[in-house]
Design a protein around this motif. Structure first.
Motif, PDB file in Angstrom:
ATOM      1  N   GLY A 145      -8.490   2.407  -7.037  1.00 61.22           N
ATOM      2  CA  GLY A 145      -7.991   1.367  -7.927  1.00 61.22           C
ATOM      3  C   GLY A 145      -7.098   0.335  -7.273  1.00 61.22           C
ATOM      4  N   GLY A 146      -6.626   0.630  -6.064  1.00 60.54           N
ATOM      5  CA  GLY A 146      -5.787  -0.331  -5.355  1.00 60.54           C
ATOM      6  C   GLY A 146      -4.309  -0.255  -5.693  1.00 60.54           C
ATOM      7  N   SER A 147      -3.905   0.747  -6.487  1.00 57.38           N
ATOM      8  CA  SER A 147      -2.480   0.879  -6.793  1.00 57.38           C
ATOM      9  C   SER A 147      -1.709   1.205  -5.520  1.00 57.38           C
ATOM     10  N   SER A 173      -2.404  -3.351   1.835  1.00 61.30           N
ATOM     11  CA  SER A 173      -3.606  -3.870   1.179  1.00 61.30           C
ATOM     12  C   SER A 173      -4.833  -3.277   1.856  1.00 61.30           C
ATOM     13  N   GLN A 174      -5.978  -3.450   1.229  1.00 64.78           N
ATOM     14  CA  GLN A 174      -7.202  -2.897   1.790  1.00 64.78           C
ATOM     15  C   GLN A 174      -8.344  -3.898   1.657  1.00 64.78           C
ATOM     16  N   ASP A 175      -9.253  -3.818   2.612  1.00 67.39           N
ATOM     17  CA  ASP A 175     -10.493  -4.580   2.579  1.00 67.39           C
ATOM     18  C   ASP A 175     -11.610  -3.538   2.622  1.00 67.39           C
ATOM     19  N   ASN A 176     -12.151  -3.200   1.476  1.00 65.38           N
ATOM     20  CA  ASN A 176     -13.138  -2.132   1.412  1.00 65.38           C
ATOM     21  C   ASN A 176     -14.402  -2.466   2.196  1.00 65.38           C
ATOM     22  N   ALA A 177     -14.762  -3.731   2.232  1.00 64.67           N
ATOM     23  CA  ALA A 177     -15.967  -4.133   2.967  1.00 64.67           C
ATOM     24  C   ALA A 177     -15.828  -3.870   4.457  1.00 64.67           C
ATOM     25  N   LYS A 178     -14.600  -3.935   4.943  1.00 64.43           N
ATOM     26  CA  LYS A 178     -14.348  -3.718   6.371  1.00 64.43           C
ATOM     27  C   LYS A 178     -13.789  -2.331   6.647  1.00 64.43           C
ATOM     28  N   ASN A 179     -13.612  -1.536   5.606  1.00 66.88           N
ATOM     29  CA  ASN A 179     -12.998  -0.207   5.772  1.00 66.88           C
ATOM     30  C   ASN A 179     -11.689  -0.310   6.546  1.00 66.88           C
ATOM     31  N   THR A 180     -10.880  -1.263   6.160  1.00 72.81           N
ATOM     32  CA  THR A 180      -9.637  -1.538   6.876  1.00 72.81           C
ATOM     33  C   THR A 180      -8.477  -1.630   5.889  1.00 72.81           C
ATOM     34  N   ALA A 193      -2.864   6.934   7.954  1.00 74.89           N
ATOM     35  CA  ALA A 193      -3.330   8.262   7.558  1.00 74.89           C
ATOM     36  C   ALA A 193      -4.136   8.160   6.267  1.00 74.89           C
ATOM     37  N   THR A 194      -4.891   9.207   6.013  1.00 78.40           N
ATOM     38  CA  THR A 194      -5.671   9.238   4.788  1.00 78.40           C
ATOM     39  C   THR A 194      -5.688  10.632   4.193  1.00 78.40           C
ATOM     40  N   SER A 195      -5.784  10.668   2.882  1.00 74.73           N
ATOM     41  CA  SER A 195      -5.896  11.941   2.178  1.00 74.73           C
ATOM     42  C   SER A 195      -7.215  11.975   1.414  1.00 74.73           C
ATOM     43  N   PHE A 196      -7.880  13.109   1.468  1.00 75.60           N
ATOM     44  CA  PHE A 196      -9.097  13.321   0.694  1.00 75.60           C
ATOM     45  C   PHE A 196      -8.775  13.866  -0.694  1.00 75.60           C
ATOM     46  N   ARG A 197      -7.502  14.077  -0.942  1.00 74.80           N
ATOM     47  CA  ARG A 197      -7.058  14.632  -2.212  1.00 74.80           C
ATOM     48  C   ARG A 197      -6.425  13.532  -3.055  1.00 74.80           C
ATOM     49  N   PHE A 198      -6.559  13.662  -4.362  1.00 74.56           N
ATOM     50  CA  PHE A 198      -5.905  12.720  -5.246  1.00 74.56           C
ATOM     51  C   PHE A 198      -4.526  13.268  -5.562  1.00 74.56           C
TER      52      PHE A 198
END
Length: 127
Positions: free
Chosen positions: A55-57, A71-78, A97-102
């Motif tokens: 959702g971009g929150s 911010s994120q650019d989903n098209a660039k995965n950045t 970093a990234t989490s696979f969990r909500f």
């Protein structure tokens, strides 16, 4: 798995700006949260900002609110971290970093909330 590569670090004077980038590859569709963390010499790694990929929150540490923007650019995965009004205390190695969990936003800013990490990019601030 997800591979994360940070870039954009460097040396800047206090009051200046930098934009960090984090390019993600691999199983990016599994990422629920992307975050920026930092670690200064002799200190523990701390959360700076996170963004929910769906959702971009966004959510920020108090120390950077009003100065940093994730911010994120989903098209660039950045994912980006725009850092303005930099202070000497912002100097650190910055990690993506990234989490696979909500996770809830408070948990998401904790190191243990993340599943994969980049190698970091160094930010130095001169006063």
């Amino acid at each position: 798995q997800v591979q994360l590569v940070e870039s954009g670090g460097g040396s800047v004077q206090a009051g200046g700006s930098l934009r960090l980038s984090c390019a993600a590859s691999g199983s990016t569709y599994s990422s629920k949260i992307m975050g920026w963390f930092r670690q200064a010499p002799g200190k523990e790694r701390e959360g700076v900002a996170i963004i929910y990929t769906g959702g971009g929150s966004t959510y920020y540490a108090d120390s950077v609110k009003g100065r940093f923007t994730i911010s994120q650019d989903n098209a660039k995965n950045t994912v980006y971290l725009q850092m303005n009004s930099l202070k000497p205390e912002d100097a650190a190695m910055y990690y993506c970093a990234t989490s696979f969990r909500f996770l809830g936003r408070i948990q998401a800013l904790r190191v243990y909330g993340m599943d994969y990490w980049g190698k970091g990019t160094l930010v130095t601030i001169s006063s």
